[in-house]
Design an enzyme around this catalytic site. Structure first.
Site, short mmCIF file in Angstrom:
data_model
loop_
_atom_site.label_atom_id
_atom_site.label_comp_id
_atom_site.label_asym_id
_atom_site.label_seq_id
_atom_site.Cartn_x
_atom_site.Cartn_y
_atom_site.Cartn_z
N GLU A 198 3.22 -3.00 -0.44
CA GLU A 198 4.59 -2.69 -0.42
C GLU A 198 5.26 -3.30 0.98
OE1 GLU A 198 3.52 0.76 -3.49
OE2 GLU A 198 3.79 1.24 -1.32
N GLY A 232 -7.43 3.62 7.21
CA GLY A 232 -6.41 4.87 7.54
C GLY A 232 -5.15 4.36 7.48
N THR A 255 -8.35 4.28 -6.99
CA THR A 255 -7.44 4.85 -7.87
C THR A 255 -6.88 6.24 -7.40
OG1 THR A 255 -8.08 3.52 -9.66
CG2 THR A 255 -6.41 5.21 -10.22
N GLY A 256 -5.80 6.58 -7.21
CA GLY A 256 -5.40 7.78 -6.79
C GLY A 256 -5.41 8.26 -5.14
N ALA A 257 -6.14 7.45 -4.40
CA ALA A 257 -6.29 7.43 -3.04
C ALA A 257 -5.09 7.73 -2.16
CB ALA A 257 -7.30 6.44 -2.27
N GLY A 258 -4.16 6.94 -2.75
CA GLY A 258 -2.68 6.98 -2.15
C GLY A 258 -2.00 8.23 -2.50
N ASP A 259 -2.21 8.48 -3.71
CA ASP A 259 -1.65 9.91 -4.05
C ASP A 259 -2.24 11.15 -3.40
OD1 ASP A 259 -0.09 8.26 -5.91
OD2 ASP A 259 -1.54 8.53 -7.40
P1 ATP Z 1 -2.62 3.47 -4.33
O1 ATP Z 1 -3.80 2.52 -3.95
O2 ATP Z 1 -3.20 4.71 -4.67
O3 ATP Z 1 -1.46 2.82 -5.09
P2 ATP Z 1 -2.48 3.14 -1.34
O4 ATP Z 1 -2.63 1.76 -1.30
O5 ATP Z 1 -1.52 3.87 -0.38
O6 ATP Z 1 -2.15 3.78 -2.68
P3 ATP Z 1 -5.00 3.13 -0.07
O7 ATP Z 1 -4.37 2.90 1.07
O8 ATP Z 1 -5.95 2.64 -0.63
O9 ATP Z 1 -3.92 3.76 -1.18
O10 ATP Z 1 -5.61 5.01 0.35
C1 ATP Z 1 -4.67 5.96 0.95
C2 ATP Z 1 -5.56 6.38 2.05
O11 ATP Z 1 -6.74 6.89 1.58
C3 ATP Z 1 -5.85 5.61 3.13
O12 ATP Z 1 -4.85 5.37 4.08
C4 ATP Z 1 -7.02 6.00 3.68
O13 ATP Z 1 -6.78 7.12 4.51
C5 ATP Z 1 -7.81 6.78 2.53
N1 ATP Z 1 -8.67 5.75 1.79
C6 ATP Z 1 -8.66 5.05 0.92
N2 ATP Z 1 -9.55 4.02 0.43
C7 ATP Z 1 -10.38 4.58 1.46
C8 ATP Z 1 -11.87 4.14 1.83
N3 ATP Z 1 -12.58 3.19 1.01
N4 ATP Z 1 -12.38 4.67 2.87
C9 ATP Z 1 -11.85 5.38 3.80
N5 ATP Z 1 -10.65 5.97 3.62
C10 ATP Z 1 -9.92 5.46 2.43
#
Ligand code: ATP
Length: 319
Positions: A198, A232, A255-259
């Site tokens: 983004e 991170g 999926t859902g990690a960002g949320d």
């Molecule tokens: P989404 O993928 O849900 O649309 P996003 O791209 O913001 O949103 P990620 O960056 O994948 O989501 O994950 C959000 C947060 O979750 C990261 O900033 C990190 O802190 C944690 N996270 C995600 N994946 C991992 C991983 N494989 N190992 C450790 N931390 C993770």
């Protein structure tokens, strides 16, 4: 109040029963409830916080199923309304073997797009400590106006506004329209969070260097975040900035990690709003959010993977 009110879409993702296939190759699909704003509300509730969801569902089996999922997870559904003429949104989603995500949306239009400002539960929105939203609800009227109206009600009542655009390019008429509309409400956000993808989409520059991120900074903001998957995230406030590494986990499905990350961070901020002005407190809140996101990435699906506070603290202690 510690209430987090999340506004926008809730829908059903249909995901293949086997990994690494295209939508055309998938032998069968399973239902996976989702919609980023709904996930955020459930993430907050799973952590023991007060959360509510505002949005529209179809008055059909799937819409009633989703409302029940909110309630079963302790999310206040007093802001949910049902449309008798339109279906609950569906999305077929797969992660192909080549790593590309493939989407197919059924929104023609779906109930979520038909929420009107007159259907907003203003009393609920006024109780929010944080009002959270994405950008999918900006794509078409009448939902767009309802979204803008809800933001105004929340801001007027003193809530912090939290924005995670959650870009879904395929839903917009063009990339240019997506960029313009997503940025049209950028200045109102107190807290904004973007992913690397983004950041590049909005700035046109493929870099997470501070000078690039600062293009999205506004003097009215309290916190700007860039999530970096397993790396991170980076954070920016008026007075300080930094990066917080995540926790090492076995990644299965992000999926859902960002949320989960957003839900956890908002939970910490409503518990102690001074975290936004105190670098030590903010970093500790972000660590918690990273751990919450990391755990969510270790399991399939979004909602079933969202952790409790005990699970998050366990990962943080074991690291
Ligand atoms: P989404 O993928 O849900 O649309 P996003 O791209 O913001 O949103 P990620 O960056 O994948 O989501 O994950 C959000 C947060 O979750 C990261 O900033 C990190 O802190 C944690 N996270 C995600 N994946 C991992 C991983 N494989 N190992 C450790 N931390 C993770």
């Amino acid at each position: 109040s510690e209430l987090v009110v999340s506004f926008g879409e809730m829908l059903i993702d249909f995901v293949p029963t086997v990994a690494g296939v295209s939508l055309a190759e998938a032998p069968a699909f399973v239902k996976a409830p989702g919609g980023a704003p709904a996930n955020v509300a459930i993430a907050v509730a799973r952590l023991g916080g007060a959360a509510a969801f505002v949005g529209k569902l179809g008055d059909d089996e799937f819409g009633r199923m989703l409302a029940a999922i909110l309630r079963d997870n302790g999310v206040d559904d007093g802001g949910v309304v049902f449309d008798s003429g339109a279906r609950t949104a569906l999305a077929f989603v797969t992660l192909r073997a080549d790593g590309e995500r493939e989407f197919m949306f059924y929104r023609n239009p779906s109930a979520d797009m038909l929420l009107t400002h007159a259907e907003l539960n203003a009393d609920l929105i006024k109780r929010a400590a944080v009002f959270h939203y994405g950008s999918i609800s900006l794509i078409s009227e009448p939902c767009r106006s309802a979204h803008l109206c809800a933001m105004e009600i929340a801001k007027e009542a003193g809530a912090l506004l939290s924005y995670d655009p959650n870009l879904r390019e395929a839903l917009w008429p063009s990339r240019e329209e997506a960029r313009t509309q997503i940025l049209s409400i950028w200045d109102q956000a107190d807290i904004a969070k973007v992913s690397e993808v983004e950041l590049e989409f909005l700035t046109g520059i493929d870099s997470v260097e501070d000078d690039v991120v600062m293009k999205l900074w506004r003097p009215t903001m309290k916190l700007l975040l860039v999530t970096l998957g397993d790396q991170g995230c980076k954070y920016y406030t008026r007075d300080f900035r930094g990066a917080v590494p995540s926790y090492k986990v076995q990644q299965v499905d992000t999926t859902g990690a960002g949320d989960a990350f957003v839900g956890a961070l908002l939970r910490k901020i409503v518990q102690d709003p001074s975290s936004l002005q105190d670098q030590k407190k903010l970093e500790s809140a972000i660590k918690f959010a990273n751990a919450c996101g990391a755990i969510t990435a270790t399991k399939k699906g979004a909602i079933p993977s969202l952790p409790t506070e005990v699970e998050v603290l366990k990962l943080m202690e074991s690291a």
